[in-house]
Design a protein around this motif. Structure first.
Motif, PDB file in Angstrom:
ATOM      1  N   GLU A 189       0.865  -1.182   0.000  1.00 14.21           N
ATOM      2  CA  GLU A 189       0.000   0.000   0.000  1.00 14.21           C
ATOM      3  C   GLU A 189       0.901   1.230   0.000  1.00 14.21           C
ATOM      4  O   GLU A 189       1.735   1.399   0.888  1.00 14.21           O
ATOM      5  CB  GLU A 189      -0.894   0.014   1.240  1.00 14.21           C
ATOM      6  CG  GLU A 189      -1.837  -1.177   1.357  1.00 14.21           C
ATOM      7  CD  GLU A 189      -3.076  -1.028   0.486  1.00 14.21           C
ATOM      8  OE1 GLU A 189      -3.274   0.085  -0.044  1.00 14.21           O
ATOM      9  OE2 GLU A 189      -3.824  -2.011   0.337  1.00 14.21           O
ATOM     10  N   THR A 190       0.786   2.095  -1.003  1.00 22.37           N
ATOM     11  CA  THR A 190       1.599   3.309  -1.086  1.00 22.37           C
ATOM     12  C   THR A 190       0.697   4.527  -1.295  1.00 22.37           C
ATOM     13  O   THR A 190      -0.517   4.394  -1.507  1.00 22.37           O
ATOM     14  CB  THR A 190       2.601   3.231  -2.263  1.00 22.37           C
ATOM     15  OG1 THR A 190       1.870   3.271  -3.499  1.00 22.37           O
ATOM     16  CG2 THR A 190       3.427   1.955  -2.184  1.00 22.37           C
ATOM     17  N   ASP A 191       1.320   5.711  -1.255  1.00 20.11           N
ATOM     18  CA  ASP A 191       0.560   6.946  -1.488  1.00 20.11           C
ATOM     19  C   ASP A 191      -0.003   6.998  -2.897  1.00 20.11           C
ATOM     20  O   ASP A 191      -1.020   7.646  -3.157  1.00 20.11           O
ATOM     21  CB  ASP A 191       1.469   8.167  -1.257  1.00 20.11           C
ATOM     22  CG  ASP A 191       1.903   8.275   0.189  1.00 20.11           C
ATOM     23  OD1 ASP A 191       1.201   7.698   1.044  1.00 20.11           O
ATOM     24  OD2 ASP A 191       2.945   8.913   0.459  1.00 20.11           O
ATOM     25  N   GLN A 192       0.696   6.326  -3.832  1.00 17.73           N
ATOM     26  CA  GLN A 192       0.228   6.308  -5.228  1.00 17.73           C
ATOM     27  C   GLN A 192      -0.794   5.203  -5.492  1.00 17.73           C
ATOM     28  O   GLN A 192      -1.258   5.043  -6.614  1.00 17.73           O
ATOM     29  CB  GLN A 192       1.424   6.116  -6.177  1.00 17.73           C
ATOM     30  CG  GLN A 192       2.297   7.354  -6.351  1.00 17.73           C
ATOM     31  CD  GLN A 192       3.230   7.570  -5.178  1.00 17.73           C
ATOM     32  OE1 GLN A 192       3.701   6.609  -4.584  1.00 17.73           O
ATOM     33  NE2 GLN A 192       3.499   8.826  -4.851  1.00 17.73           N
ATOM     34  N   GLY A 193      -1.101   4.395  -4.452  1.00 20.31           N
ATOM     35  CA  GLY A 193      -2.058   3.305  -4.618  1.00 20.31           C
ATOM     36  C   GLY A 193      -1.439   1.967  -4.278  1.00 20.31           C
ATOM     37  O   GLY A 193      -0.359   1.891  -3.683  1.00 20.31           O
ATOM     38  N   VAL A 194      -2.094   0.893  -4.665  1.00 18.36           N
ATOM     39  CA  VAL A 194      -1.625  -0.461  -4.362  1.00 18.36           C
ATOM     40  C   VAL A 194      -0.657  -0.926  -5.458  1.00 18.36           C
ATOM     41  O   VAL A 194      -0.933  -0.799  -6.642  1.00 18.36           O
ATOM     42  CB  VAL A 194      -2.815  -1.449  -4.280  1.00 18.36           C
ATOM     43  CG1 VAL A 194      -2.314  -2.872  -4.040  1.00 18.36           C
ATOM     44  CG2 VAL A 194      -3.766  -1.028  -3.171  1.00 18.36           C
ATOM     45  N   ILE A 195       0.513  -1.441  -5.030  1.00 19.34           N
ATOM     46  CA  ILE A 195       1.497  -1.996  -5.970  1.00 19.34           C
ATOM     47  C   ILE A 195       1.488  -3.511  -5.813  1.00 19.34           C
ATOM     48  O   ILE A 195       1.804  -4.037  -4.733  1.00 19.34           O
ATOM     49  CB  ILE A 195       2.908  -1.446  -5.698  1.00 19.34           C
ATOM     50  CG1 ILE A 195       2.937   0.071  -5.897  1.00 19.34           C
ATOM     51  CG2 ILE A 195       3.940  -2.121  -6.595  1.00 19.34           C
ATOM     52  CD1 ILE A 195       4.264   0.713  -5.549  1.00 19.34           C
ATOM     53  N   ASN A 196       1.105  -4.217  -6.865  1.00 20.33           N
ATOM     54  CA  ASN A 196       1.111  -5.681  -6.848  1.00 20.33           C
ATOM     55  C   ASN A 196       2.483  -6.171  -7.291  1.00 20.33           C
ATOM     56  O   ASN A 196       2.852  -6.075  -8.458  1.00 20.33           O
ATOM     57  CB  ASN A 196       0.031  -6.237  -7.783  1.00 20.33           C
ATOM     58  CG  ASN A 196      -1.353  -6.056  -7.209  1.00 20.33           C
ATOM     59  OD1 ASN A 196      -1.624  -6.455  -6.079  1.00 20.33           O
ATOM     60  ND2 ASN A 196      -2.239  -5.440  -7.973  1.00 20.33           N
ATOM     61  N   VAL A 197       3.267  -6.705  -6.354  1.00 14.05           N
ATOM     62  CA  VAL A 197       4.608  -7.208  -6.673  1.00 14.05           C
ATOM     63  C   VAL A 197       4.501  -8.597  -7.293  1.00 14.05           C
ATOM     64  O   VAL A 197       5.070  -8.871  -8.357  1.00 14.05           O
ATOM     65  CB  VAL A 197       5.500  -7.247  -5.410  1.00 14.05           C
ATOM     66  CG1 VAL A 197       6.923  -7.686  -5.769  1.00 14.05           C
ATOM     67  CG2 VAL A 197       5.524  -5.890  -4.728  1.00 14.05           C
TER      68      VAL A 197
END
Length: 624
Positions: free
Chosen positions: A276-284
């Motif tokens: 979860e980041t400020d730019q949204g969810v990052i799916n690794v």
């Protein structure tokens, strides 16, 4: 002449500039012209009377600026900048992000992009591959091969040096020595040169000793006075061959024998990971796997920066939570190395104390040998860690990792702050290591020598390949794995599934390409094609002296060597004569002498080339 210099460390930047704006500073003069054009347009729009001298002057200035902009291809600077940034690993969405939001490694890429776009006559690059992933290094190689200027680089990446350079300069003991080839050529030619120098030095020392004995024996005999004086004068004029440099100390390190683990070391079922980041969810990772590490596996994790290599390493270690199940095998003892570990070292300790705290069973000699392998010699081992540089602290952290007995090593970029010699020490230690390891690295020569499996992390999946980095590259370029990058040959990974297991292609599987089990005939044909490709790459043109027998070869070698020595004396005498200003008082004599000198130099170069070919042929037959 313009010179561009890429430093190892980034300087302070303006926090407000975006990635694209900073890179486009390479065209600062064109951008200034563009700003001037906009200013002149505003002046013309503000002027209501078009007949005045002031308006006419603005028109003339605008015309001049506009022509300069057209000549400089102003419309191409943004596409060129975006192309270089993409090659260095930036995504389109990154171009408008503030540069201050990126790490030091990514800022270095922007500095490199700016330098490449500026296109100076001479590029000075200090460790340009340090902050690049394997894909970006490949792109940089292709870019520099077509670069119109001169490139001078410092690097510890042997694969990069072998593919990039045509001249190698060695700096040793305050002396610069030039070799007309890449790093592999330098290693071979340095050995030949030193053997030749050593042989010449030994022969000259014998010659000096014999003459010294003769002079000493007959110094007082009147009948031999003329011969003695002749030899004394000859010895005074003799140009002494310097002794060859001492061989580099052979530093070796062996891991402590680790406890034996079970056959299965780590097993991860299908897994997902997101941040979860400020730019949204990052799916690794998105339902990647399953993964299995077995005893004796030597695995390389490769992929673009930000693809999830370090995240996967921590997942394997058990320190990173994720969706899925991680099963640890019997009697597994793990050790982890990452760059940030250097910051957790006790700054009051010395490197020797730091190693002693994790390796109580090792003697001080063994610990100092390990530190010596990583460039800590003499009193360096007694400095406090607080006064060491970031790179030195990182080397101490790596040494601590290697000194700890474990049967599973997880190493994140272990070669980043090592020179070529230290990488060689680490390479040999890992080759002899009897345990299991997973290594994140972009050093392709290092990976070629230590790993037996490659895991490619990309687009939320993990693809597995058997073999070292060269085998992986071959499978991508020539094998069935090419289907993933060449949709024209087979169906792509997005539509393919592995036969019989229902897993989407591109996730980890037991087959190197994710395309299902292969028949024996397929495997045989692939092996045959791979062997032919390797033979083609490694084949060398036959030597022109290959038809000579050993006796004739040795005679020819001695004849050419004698001619070289004789011609060297003649050429040196000519050079001394040309250095005398009085020589040029007679124009006809000086012109002939200069012509003879150039002819002699050319003949000497040809003879030296023959001598090197003969020496190489003799060395291959073990006659030298």
């Amino acid at each position: 002449m313009s010179v561009g210099y890429l430093k190892q460390e980034t300087e302070e930047i303006e926090a407000t500039k975006t990635v694209l704006e900073e890179a486009m500073q390479a065209f600062s003069e064109i951008l200034e012209l563009e700003a001037e054009e906009h200013r002149l347009i505003e002046c013309m729009e503000a002027e209501s009377d078009h007949e005045t001298d002031a308006y006419h002057k603005v028109m003339v200035d605008f015309n001049r600026v506009h022509e300069l902009l057209l000549a400089s291809d102003v419309h191409m600077i943004k596409p060129r900048t975006e192309s270089v940034l993409s090659g260095l690993g930036f995504k389109d969405a990154d171009f408008d992000r503030p540069l201050s939001t990126f790490s030091g490694g990514w800022r270095m890429r922007v500095a490199l992009a700016q330098l490449l776009l500026r296109q100076p006559d001479v590029l000075l690059l200090d460790e340009p591959t340090n902050h690049l992933d394997i894909d970006s290094i490949d792109w940089l190689e292709e870019y520099l091969k077509a670069y119109p200027g001169t490139v001078v680089l410092v690097s510890h990446d042997r694969y990069f040096l072998d593919r990039m350079v045509n001249t190698t300069v060695e700096l040793q003991q305050g002396q610069l020595t030039e070799y007309a080839g890449n790093y592999a050529f330098y290693l071979e030619d340095r050995t030949l040169r030193r053997e030749h120098q050593r042989a010449g030095y030994i022969n000259q020392q014998k010659f000096i000793a014999e003459n010294d004995r003769f002079i000493e024996r007959f110094r007082s005999k009147a009948s031999k006075a003329t011969q003695v004086q002749s030899r004394v004068k000859m010895m005074a004029k003799l140009e002494r061959i310097p002794p060859p440099p001492a061989d580099e100390a052979k530093i070796s390190f062996r891991f402590p024998e680790p406890p034996r683990s079970g056959r299965t070391v780590i097993e991860i079922q299908q897994c997902s990971k997101k941040y979860e980041t400020d730019q949204g969810v990052i799916n690794v990772f998105d339902k990647a796997g399953p993964l299995m590490i077995e005893r004796g596996d030597k695995i390389a994790l490769i992929g673009k920066n930000g693809a999830g290599k370090s995240t996967l390493a921590r997942m394997l270690l058990g320190s990173e939570p994720f969706e899925g199940e991680r099963i640890e095998g019997h009697n597994v003892a793990m050790t982890f190395f990452a760059q940030h570990q250097a910051e957790s070292l006790d700054r009051r300790e010395t490197p020797l104390d730091s190693l002693r705290s994790v390796s109580s069973g090792s003697s001080e000699t063994e610990l100092r040998t390990l530190l010596g392998a990583f460039l800590f010699s003499g009193d360096d081992v007694f400095k406090t860690i607080g006064v060491l540089s970031g790179g030195e602290r990182s080397r101490v952290a790596l040494a601590r990792t290697l000194a700890s007995p474990a049967n599973l090593l997880v190493l994140d970029e272990p070669t980043n702050h090592l020179d070529i010699h230290s990488i060689g020490v680490l390479t040999e230690a890992l080759r002899q290591y009897t345990g299991t390891f997973v290594v994140v690295s972009h050093d392709r020569h290092f990976l070629d020598r230590v790993v037996n499996k490659v895991w490619r992390v990309e687009d939320g999946t993990i693809r597995q390949f058997d073999g070292n980095f060269s085998d992986y590259s071959w499978q991508i370029e020539h094998g069935t794995a090419r289907a993933f990058i060449d949709p024209g040959t087979q169906s792509t990974s997005s539509s393919n599934t592995s036969s019989g297991n229902g897993k989407a292609n591109g996730t980890a599987s037991n087959t190197p390409t994710g395309g299902g089990p292969k028949s024996k005939e397929q495997k045989r044909l692939e092996a045959q094609e791979r062997e032919l490709a390797r033979q083609k790459l490694t084949s060398k043109s036959p030597s022109k002296f290959g038809g000579l027998n050993n006796f004739k070869l040795k005679n020819e070698y001695e004849r050419v060597e004698a001619e070289v020595e004789k011609l060297e004396v003649v050429t040196k005498a000519m050079a001394a004569e040309l250095a005398d200003p009085t020589t040029f008082a007679n124009p006809s004599k000086s012109t002939k002498l200069l012509s003879d000198f150039e002819t002699s130099q050319k003949k000497l170069a040809d003879l030296n080339k023959q001598w090197e070919q003969l020496a190489s042929e003799m060395s291959s037959r073990s006659l030298a």
